[in-house]
Design a protein around this motif. Sequence first.
Motif, PDB file in Angstrom:
ATOM      1  N   THR A   5       8.009  -6.360  -3.567  1.00 25.21           N
ATOM      2  CA  THR A   5       6.869  -6.462  -2.659  1.00 25.21           C
ATOM      3  C   THR A   5       7.303  -6.100  -1.246  1.00 25.21           C
ATOM      4  OG1 THR A   5       7.300  -8.775  -2.148  1.00 25.21           O
ATOM      5  CG2 THR A   5       5.880  -8.325  -4.058  1.00 25.21           C
ATOM      6  N   LEU A   6       6.330  -5.886  -0.403  1.00 28.45           N
ATOM      7  CA  LEU A   6       6.621  -5.559   0.992  1.00 28.45           C
ATOM      8  C   LEU A   6       7.384  -6.693   1.666  1.00 28.45           C
ATOM      9  CD1 LEU A   6       6.336  -3.666   3.397  1.00 28.45           C
ATOM     10  CD2 LEU A   6       4.086  -4.663   3.816  1.00 28.45           C
ATOM     11  N   ASP A   7       6.970  -7.934   1.406  1.00 31.61           N
ATOM     12  CA  ASP A   7       7.667  -9.073   2.013  1.00 31.61           C
ATOM     13  C   ASP A   7       9.116  -9.151   1.556  1.00 31.61           C
ATOM     14  OD1 ASP A   7       5.497  -9.906   3.505  1.00 31.61           O
ATOM     15  OD2 ASP A   7       4.747 -11.233   1.925  1.00 31.61           O
ATOM     16  N   ARG A   8       9.347  -8.926   0.271  1.00 36.37           N
ATOM     17  CA  ARG A   8      10.712  -8.977  -0.271  1.00 36.37           C
ATOM     18  C   ARG A   8      11.572  -7.864   0.330  1.00 36.37           C
ATOM     19  NH1 ARG A   8      14.243 -12.484  -1.969  1.00 36.37           N
ATOM     20  NH2 ARG A   8      15.519 -11.717  -3.637  1.00 36.37           N
ATOM     21  N   ALA A   9      11.007  -6.679   0.474  1.00 39.83           N
ATOM     22  CA  ALA A   9      11.740  -5.562   1.079  1.00 39.83           C
ATOM     23  C   ALA A   9      12.096  -5.879   2.526  1.00 39.83           C
ATOM     24  CB  ALA A   9      10.914  -4.286   0.991  1.00 39.83           C
ATOM     25  N   LYS A  10      11.185  -6.526   3.242  1.00 41.19           N
ATOM     26  CA  LYS A  10      11.461  -6.909   4.631  1.00 41.19           C
ATOM     27  C   LYS A  10      12.570  -7.958   4.694  1.00 41.19           C
ATOM     28  CE  LYS A  10       6.999  -5.770   6.674  1.00 41.19           C
ATOM     29  NZ  LYS A  10       5.785  -6.292   7.325  1.00 41.19           N
ATOM     30  N   GLN A  11      12.616  -8.853   3.716  1.00 38.65           N
ATOM     31  CA  GLN A  11      13.690  -9.851   3.661  1.00 38.65           C
ATOM     32  C   GLN A  11      15.047  -9.176   3.445  1.00 38.65           C
ATOM     33  OE1 GLN A  11      12.470 -12.439   0.500  1.00 38.65           O
ATOM     34  NE2 GLN A  11      11.256 -13.752   1.843  1.00 38.65           N
ATOM     35  N   HIS A  12      15.072  -8.199   2.545  1.00 42.64           N
ATOM     36  CA  HIS A  12      16.319  -7.464   2.301  1.00 42.64           C
ATOM     37  C   HIS A  12      16.762  -6.725   3.557  1.00 42.64           C
ATOM     38  CE1 HIS A  12      17.239  -7.856  -1.985  1.00 42.64           C
ATOM     39  NE2 HIS A  12      15.928  -7.962  -2.176  1.00 42.64           N
ATOM     40  N   LEU A  13      15.828  -6.064   4.216  1.00 41.47           N
ATOM     41  CA  LEU A  13      16.163  -5.347   5.449  1.00 41.47           C
ATOM     42  C   LEU A  13      16.728  -6.303   6.487  1.00 41.47           C
ATOM     43  CD1 LEU A  13      16.241  -2.858   7.265  1.00 41.47           C
ATOM     44  CD2 LEU A  13      13.837  -3.311   7.831  1.00 41.47           C
ATOM     45  N   GLN A  47      22.414   0.831   3.429  1.00 41.39           N
ATOM     46  CA  GLN A  47      21.435  -0.110   2.886  1.00 41.39           C
ATOM     47  C   GLN A  47      20.268  -0.333   3.855  1.00 41.39           C
ATOM     48  OE1 GLN A  47      21.189  -1.508  -0.164  1.00 41.39           O
ATOM     49  NE2 GLN A  47      22.906  -0.212  -0.738  1.00 41.39           N
ATOM     50  N   ILE A  48      20.544  -0.360   5.142  1.00 44.41           N
ATOM     51  CA  ILE A  48      19.481  -0.505   6.138  1.00 44.41           C
ATOM     52  C   ILE A  48      18.517   0.667   6.047  1.00 44.41           C
ATOM     53  CG2 ILE A  48      18.981  -0.433   8.629  1.00 44.41           C
ATOM     54  CD1 ILE A  48      21.542  -2.151   9.002  1.00 44.41           C
ATOM     55  N   ASN A  49      19.050   1.879   5.950  1.00 44.64           N
ATOM     56  CA  ASN A  49      18.200   3.071   5.820  1.00 44.64           C
ATOM     57  C   ASN A  49      17.400   3.029   4.531  1.00 44.64           C
ATOM     58  OD1 ASN A  49      18.997   4.134   8.277  1.00 44.64           O
ATOM     59  ND2 ASN A  49      20.687   5.285   7.375  1.00 44.64           N
ATOM     60  N   TYR A  50      18.031   2.581   3.438  1.00 41.25           N
ATOM     61  CA  TYR A  50      17.345   2.485   2.154  1.00 41.25           C
ATOM     62  C   TYR A  50      16.156   1.532   2.239  1.00 41.25           C
ATOM     63  CZ  TYR A  50      16.279   1.159  -2.604  1.00 41.25           C
ATOM     64  OH  TYR A  50      15.607   0.882  -3.767  1.00 41.25           O
ATOM     65  N   TRP A  51      16.374   0.338   2.791  1.00 38.20           N
ATOM     66  CA  TRP A  51      15.300  -0.647   2.844  1.00 38.20           C
ATOM     67  C   TRP A  51      14.218  -0.245   3.825  1.00 38.20           C
ATOM     68  CZ3 TRP A  51      14.264  -3.416  -1.049  1.00 38.20           C
ATOM     69  CH2 TRP A  51      15.273  -3.806  -1.926  1.00 38.20           C
ATOM     70  N   ARG A  52      14.582   0.459   4.891  1.00 34.75           N
ATOM     71  CA  ARG A  52      13.549   0.972   5.803  1.00 34.75           C
ATOM     72  C   ARG A  52      12.656   1.984   5.093  1.00 34.75           C
ATOM     73  NH1 ARG A  52      17.147   1.441  11.273  1.00 34.75           N
ATOM     74  NH2 ARG A  52      16.691  -0.650  12.027  1.00 34.75           N
ATOM     75  N   SER A  53      13.253   2.846   4.279  1.00 33.74           N
ATOM     76  CA  SER A  53      12.446   3.827   3.552  1.00 33.74           C
ATOM     77  C   SER A  53      11.590   3.159   2.484  1.00 33.74           C
ATOM     78  CB  SER A  53      13.329   4.924   2.943  1.00 33.74           C
ATOM     79  OG  SER A  53      14.099   4.419   1.882  1.00 33.74           O
ATOM     80  N   GLU A  54      12.110   2.107   1.843  1.00 33.41           N
ATOM     81  CA  GLU A  54      11.314   1.379   0.848  1.00 33.41           C
ATOM     82  C   GLU A  54      10.112   0.708   1.514  1.00 33.41           C
ATOM     83  OE1 GLU A  54      11.503   1.121  -2.604  1.00 33.41           O
ATOM     84  OE2 GLU A  54      12.843   2.804  -2.255  1.00 33.41           O
ATOM     85  N   LYS A  57       7.520   3.289   2.208  1.00 32.16           N
ATOM     86  CA  LYS A  57       6.794   3.652   0.979  1.00 32.16           C
ATOM     87  C   LYS A  57       5.771   2.589   0.620  1.00 32.16           C
ATOM     88  CE  LYS A  57      10.631   6.108  -1.169  1.00 32.16           C
ATOM     89  NZ  LYS A  57      11.620   6.033  -2.262  1.00 32.16           N
ATOM     90  N   LEU A  58       6.174   1.320   0.712  1.00 33.00           N
ATOM     91  CA  LEU A  58       5.269   0.234   0.358  1.00 33.00           C
ATOM     92  C   LEU A  58       4.092   0.120   1.328  1.00 33.00           C
ATOM     93  CD1 LEU A  58       7.927  -2.420  -0.688  1.00 33.00           C
ATOM     94  CD2 LEU A  58       6.243  -1.336  -2.185  1.00 33.00           C
ATOM     95  N   GLN A  59       4.312   0.503   2.573  1.00 28.80           N
ATOM     96  CA  GLN A  59       3.237   0.471   3.560  1.00 28.80           C
ATOM     97  C   GLN A  59       2.364   1.718   3.457  1.00 28.80           C
ATOM     98  OE1 GLN A  59       5.495  -0.081   7.181  1.00 28.80           O
ATOM     99  NE2 GLN A  59       5.111  -2.278   7.171  1.00 28.80           N
ATOM    100  N   GLY A  60       2.836   2.704   2.723  1.00 25.30           N
ATOM    101  CA  GLY A  60       2.052   3.922   2.555  1.00 25.30           C
ATOM    102  C   GLY A  60       2.222   4.930   3.663  1.00 25.30           C
TER     103      GLY A  60
END
Length: 74
Positions: A5-13, A47-54, A57-60
């Motif tokens: 989810t978007l929230d989970r991706a933000k937590q990882h970032l 990893q920071i770049n990866y999670w930013r791109s995820e 994507k999730l935000q569209g």
Amino acid sequence: MDGITLDRAKQHLQAWLDAELAVSTGQAYRLGTRQLQRANLPEIRKQINYWRSEIAKLQGSGRRKVTRAIIRDL
């Protein structure tokens, strides 16, 4: 990624941003006979770049929206 989810991706970032901050204050240190070695900075930045791109994507964002119109002269 399925199930992220978007929230989970933000937590990882945020976790990777915190890791980058921790590495900037010291990559490794020793207390007596114990030693702590943190992850290397290039891997953290990857990893920071990866999670930013995820998150993007999730935000569209970054998607092109296409509209089709047919013009007719009646």
